[in-house]
Write a protein that holds these residues in place. Structure first.
Motif, PDB file in Angstrom:
ATOM      1  N   ARG A 305       0.913  -1.237   0.076  1.00  0.00           N
ATOM      2  CA  ARG A 305       0.001   0.113   0.043  1.00  0.00           C
ATOM      3  C   ARG A 305       0.709   1.128   0.043  1.00  0.00           C
ATOM      4  O   ARG A 305       1.665   1.214   0.827  1.00  0.00           O
ATOM      5  CB  ARG A 305      -0.902  -0.042   1.230  1.00  0.00           C
ATOM      6  CG  ARG A 305      -1.958  -0.820   1.261  1.00  0.00           C
ATOM      7  CD  ARG A 305      -2.855  -0.963   2.557  1.00  0.00           C
ATOM      8  NE  ARG A 305      -2.247  -1.042   3.770  1.00  0.00           N
ATOM      9  CZ  ARG A 305      -2.181  -2.128   4.420  1.00  0.00           C
ATOM     10  NH1 ARG A 305      -2.991  -3.124   3.984  1.00  0.00           N
ATOM     11  NH2 ARG A 305      -1.784  -2.037   5.565  1.00  0.00           N
ATOM     12  N   SER A 306       0.699   2.246  -0.942  1.00  0.00           N
ATOM     13  CA  SER A 306       1.441   3.310  -0.846  1.00  0.00           C
ATOM     14  C   SER A 306       1.395   4.175   0.386  1.00  0.00           C
ATOM     15  O   SER A 306       2.470   4.789   0.706  1.00  0.00           O
ATOM     16  CB  SER A 306       0.902   4.176  -2.055  1.00  0.00           C
ATOM     17  OG  SER A 306      -0.464   4.589  -1.890  1.00  0.00           O
ATOM     18  N   GLU A 307       0.193   4.146   1.023  1.00  0.00           N
ATOM     19  CA  GLU A 307       0.190   4.870   2.391  1.00  0.00           C
ATOM     20  C   GLU A 307       1.023   4.295   3.379  1.00  0.00           C
ATOM     21  O   GLU A 307       1.346   4.962   4.505  1.00  0.00           O
ATOM     22  CB  GLU A 307      -1.367   4.859   3.014  1.00  0.00           C
ATOM     23  CG  GLU A 307      -1.742   3.625   3.388  1.00  0.00           C
ATOM     24  CD  GLU A 307      -2.894   3.090   2.065  1.00  0.00           C
ATOM     25  OE1 GLU A 307      -3.793   2.420   2.197  1.00  0.00           O
ATOM     26  OE2 GLU A 307      -2.368   3.610   0.822  1.00  0.00           O
ATOM     27  N   ASP A 308       1.597   3.018   3.380  1.00  0.00           N
ATOM     28  CA  ASP A 308       2.350   2.445   4.305  1.00  0.00           C
ATOM     29  C   ASP A 308       4.012   2.691   3.848  1.00  0.00           C
ATOM     30  O   ASP A 308       4.912   2.068   4.352  1.00  0.00           O
ATOM     31  CB  ASP A 308       2.373   0.987   4.291  1.00  0.00           C
ATOM     32  CG  ASP A 308       0.899   0.416   4.859  1.00  0.00           C
ATOM     33  OD1 ASP A 308       0.365   1.360   5.607  1.00  0.00           O
ATOM     34  OD2 ASP A 308       0.212  -0.545   4.785  1.00  0.00           O
ATOM     35  N   ILE A 309       4.167   3.415   2.504  1.00  0.00           N
ATOM     36  CA  ILE A 309       5.446   3.250   2.020  1.00  0.00           C
ATOM     37  C   ILE A 309       5.925   4.773   2.036  1.00  0.00           C
ATOM     38  O   ILE A 309       5.192   5.733   1.750  1.00  0.00           O
ATOM     39  CB  ILE A 309       5.637   2.638   0.619  1.00  0.00           C
ATOM     40  CG1 ILE A 309       5.074   1.458   0.549  1.00  0.00           C
ATOM     41  CG2 ILE A 309       7.121   3.138  -0.070  1.00  0.00           C
ATOM     42  CD1 ILE A 309       5.114   0.642  -0.916  1.00  0.00           C
ATOM     43  N   LEU A 310       7.191   4.882   2.823  1.00  0.00           N
ATOM     44  CA  LEU A 310       7.725   6.357   3.056  1.00  0.00           C
ATOM     45  C   LEU A 310       8.643   6.477   1.495  1.00  0.00           C
ATOM     46  O   LEU A 310       9.682   5.764   1.475  1.00  0.00           O
ATOM     47  CB  LEU A 310       8.331   6.534   4.165  1.00  0.00           C
ATOM     48  CG  LEU A 310       9.256   7.911   4.188  1.00  0.00           C
ATOM     49  CD1 LEU A 310       7.939   8.965   4.135  1.00  0.00           C
ATOM     50  CD2 LEU A 310       9.841   8.027   5.514  1.00  0.00           C
ATOM     51  N   LEU A 311       8.318   7.197   0.468  1.00  0.00           N
ATOM     52  CA  LEU A 311       9.157   7.237  -0.637  1.00  0.00           C
ATOM     53  C   LEU A 311       9.719   8.355  -0.636  1.00  0.00           C
ATOM     54  O   LEU A 311       9.395   9.458  -0.488  1.00  0.00           O
ATOM     55  CB  LEU A 311       8.324   7.139  -1.880  1.00  0.00           C
ATOM     56  CG  LEU A 311       8.710   7.196  -3.158  1.00  0.00           C
ATOM     57  CD1 LEU A 311       9.577   5.827  -3.387  1.00  0.00           C
ATOM     58  CD2 LEU A 311       7.613   7.018  -4.338  1.00  0.00           C
ATOM     59  N   THR A 312      11.289   8.108  -0.971  1.00  0.00           N
ATOM     60  CA  THR A 312      12.186   9.236  -1.147  1.00  0.00           C
ATOM     61  C   THR A 312      12.604   9.236  -2.595  1.00  0.00           C
ATOM     62  O   THR A 312      12.652   8.145  -3.225  1.00  0.00           O
ATOM     63  CB  THR A 312      13.169   9.093   0.031  1.00  0.00           C
ATOM     64  OG1 THR A 312      14.011   7.902  -0.161  1.00  0.00           O
ATOM     65  CG2 THR A 312      12.576   9.113   1.307  1.00  0.00           C
ATOM     66  N   GLY A 313      13.431  10.508  -2.860  1.00  0.00           N
ATOM     67  CA  GLY A 313      14.137  10.493  -4.290  1.00  0.00           C
ATOM     68  C   GLY A 313      13.211  11.248  -5.082  1.00  0.00           C
ATOM     69  O   GLY A 313      12.570  11.978  -4.869  1.00  0.00           O
ATOM     70  N   ALA A 314      13.099  10.367  -6.245  1.00  0.00           N
ATOM     71  CA  ALA A 314      12.304  10.873  -7.324  1.00  0.00           C
ATOM     72  C   ALA A 314      10.722  10.757  -7.326  1.00  0.00           C
ATOM     73  O   ALA A 314      10.359   9.830  -6.304  1.00  0.00           O
ATOM     74  CB  ALA A 314      12.842  10.069  -8.556  1.00  0.00           C
ATOM     75  N   ARG A 315       9.945  11.432  -7.842  1.00  0.00           N
ATOM     76  CA  ARG A 315       8.456  11.332  -7.532  1.00  0.00           C
ATOM     77  C   ARG A 315       8.111  10.327  -8.659  1.00  0.00           C
ATOM     78  O   ARG A 315       8.684  10.223  -9.749  1.00  0.00           O
ATOM     79  CB  ARG A 315       7.810  12.382  -8.058  1.00  0.00           C
ATOM     80  CG  ARG A 315       7.896  13.591  -7.138  1.00  0.00           C
ATOM     81  CD  ARG A 315       7.434  15.074  -7.294  1.00  0.00           C
ATOM     82  NE  ARG A 315       5.884  14.984  -7.844  1.00  0.00           N
ATOM     83  CZ  ARG A 315       5.174  14.871  -8.814  1.00  0.00           C
ATOM     84  NH1 ARG A 315       5.851  14.743 -10.020  1.00  0.00           N
ATOM     85  NH2 ARG A 315       3.840  14.808  -8.741  1.00  0.00           N
ATOM     86  N   LEU A 316       7.028   9.248  -8.279  1.00  0.00           N
ATOM     87  CA  LEU A 316       6.852   8.212  -9.266  1.00  0.00           C
ATOM     88  C   LEU A 316       6.168   8.919 -10.578  1.00  0.00           C
ATOM     89  O   LEU A 316       6.518   8.032 -11.533  1.00  0.00           O
ATOM     90  CB  LEU A 316       5.477   7.487  -8.430  1.00  0.00           C
ATOM     91  CG  LEU A 316       6.025   6.137  -7.592  1.00  0.00           C
ATOM     92  CD1 LEU A 316       4.878   5.684  -6.735  1.00  0.00           C
ATOM     93  CD2 LEU A 316       6.643   5.055  -8.602  1.00  0.00           C
ATOM     94  N   ASP A 317       5.326   9.937 -10.580  1.00  0.00           N
ATOM     95  CA  ASP A 317       4.742  10.448 -11.719  1.00  0.00           C
ATOM     96  C   ASP A 317       5.972  10.944 -12.812  1.00  0.00           C
ATOM     97  O   ASP A 317       5.699  10.839 -13.936  1.00  0.00           O
ATOM     98  CB  ASP A 317       3.862  11.254 -11.278  1.00  0.00           C
ATOM     99  CG  ASP A 317       2.576  11.143 -10.878  1.00  0.00           C
ATOM    100  OD1 ASP A 317       2.222   9.847 -11.008  1.00  0.00           O
ATOM    101  OD2 ASP A 317       2.006  12.065 -10.279  1.00  0.00           O
ATOM    102  N   ASP A 318       7.113  11.281 -12.039  1.00  0.00           N
ATOM    103  CA  ASP A 318       8.211  11.639 -13.010  1.00  0.00           C
ATOM    104  C   ASP A 318       8.892  10.499 -13.669  1.00  0.00           C
ATOM    105  O   ASP A 318       9.610  10.806 -14.611  1.00  0.00           O
ATOM    106  CB  ASP A 318       9.207  12.427 -12.170  1.00  0.00           C
ATOM    107  CG  ASP A 318       8.618  13.847 -11.765  1.00  0.00           C
ATOM    108  OD1 ASP A 318       7.441  14.156 -12.392  1.00  0.00           O
ATOM    109  OD2 ASP A 318       8.874  14.457 -10.609  1.00  0.00           O
TER     110      ASP A 318
END
Length: 338
Positions: A305-318
């Motif tokens: 689940r995306s809400e459980d993942i702390l994403l750093t670095g690039a934006r997924l849409d990019d």
């Protein structure tokens, strides 16, 4: 999508759902939902732009991703790197690029690792020595003084599955090189897969199961059902860290006969399911629609689940790069903002 493909997909989904209903709810090695501070993602994942396999680009991406993702303490530890070397073709990106593994070895040594080993049990080509030579791993090992281990022919020991309600693999024969590791690092390739849809960190662990016991291409695991086998192998063989090589991946009729697709990224983190879910989204795939990821979510091998993942670095849409999917797997495609 043909009628045959629909039938096969429906059968796989039915088997996956039935298997998931018999699996335990929680594994102690995973961070559970109730352990997560309220409102805070449980699983850090780094999405690092990496335009090529040059040493400087790889070193920067690995250093930045490692620092951002709660990596394991490797100081004085025996670290086993498990790349994906299913086969070799000079014009297809089948294998994890050896230049990435070389950069990772240097990074691990800089982090204080006591010993680093590269180990693989290729599922297709039985001549592992030839594969190590053709893919550049033999030269890498010679330059850096790193052992190369063929897991298909390593000494093995029987191990009880960590899942007490395992159905297909209640006992596993696993290589000593894997069982003696303090930390296992999965370094998968960003690829499509003609039977699983996509193959990333979790599926990469099929390579730790020795071909001398389970056949080629790890036939027993396929007969038992790929989603169930992936979950039961990963329940017992826990990776301490995962890196997905998406600098150049493979789309279409993977994991062997697909075509190159440049994504220009590395995906990194300490939880394989969270890493794979992020890599799937880069490929334009909804991870919840991938049978084995949905099953892994059910038994709490991590979270997709995306809400459980702390994403750093690039934006997924990019960095989203919609990979051409194998025949019969168009239903995996995420919505434009999925």
């Amino acid at each position: 999508m043909t009628g045959t493909a629909l039938t096969r997909r429906a059968a796989v989904r039915a088997l996956a759902a039935a298997a998931a209903s018999t699996l335990p709810v929680t594994f102690s090695a995973c961070r559970r939902e109730e352990d997560r501070p309220t409102g805070k993602p449980a699983f850090p994942v780094a999405l690092l732009p990496c335009a090529d396999y040059g040493p400087a680009a790889l070193a920067k991406a690995l250093t930045d991703g490692w620092a951002a993702t709660e990596p394991p303490d490797v100081r004085g530890k025996r670290v086993v790197i498990k790349p994906n070397i299913a086969d070799f073709s000079p014009d297809r990106p089948i294998h994890t690029d050896a230049r990435l593994v070389e950069a990772l070895i240097l990074h691990l040594r800089g982090a204080g690792a006591g010993e680093v080993v590269v180990a693989e049990g290729p599922p297709h080509n039985r001549d592992t020595e030839w594969l190590f030579r053709q893919t550049g791993y033999e030269d890498l090992a010679r330059r850096l003084g790193v052992p190369l281990v063929d897991l298909n022919h390593d000494d093995v020991r029987p191990v009880r599955n960590a899942n007490p309600r395992a159905k297909a693999l209640r006992d596993l024969y696993l290589p000593d090189s894997v069982l003696s590791a303090d930390v296992i690092v999965s370094v998968a390739k960003l690829k499509t897969h003609r039977f699983a849809g996509i193959t990333l960190s979790l599926k990469n662990m099929f390579g730790v199961v020795p071909g001398m016991k389970y056949g080629w291409p790890k036939n027993v695991l396929h007969w038992n059902g790929i989603p169930l086998s992936i979950c039961e192998v990963n329940a017992t063989v826990r990776t301490g860290y995962s890196v997905v090589d998406g600098v150049v991946g493979m789309e279409g009729y993977g994991p062997i006969l697909g075509t190159p697709r440049k994504a220009g990224i590395l995906v990194m983190g300490s939880n394989s399911l969270a890493v794979d879910a992020t890599a799937a989204r880069v490929m334009g795939v909804d991870p919840a629609r991938v049978d084995y990821m949905a099953m892994a979510q059910t038994i709490e091998l991590g979270s997709l689940r995306s809400e459980d993942i702390l994403l750093t670095g690039a934006r997924l849409d990019d960095v989203r790069t919609d990979f051409v999917l194998p025949p019969g797997f168009s239903a995996l495609r995420a919505t434009p903002h999925g």
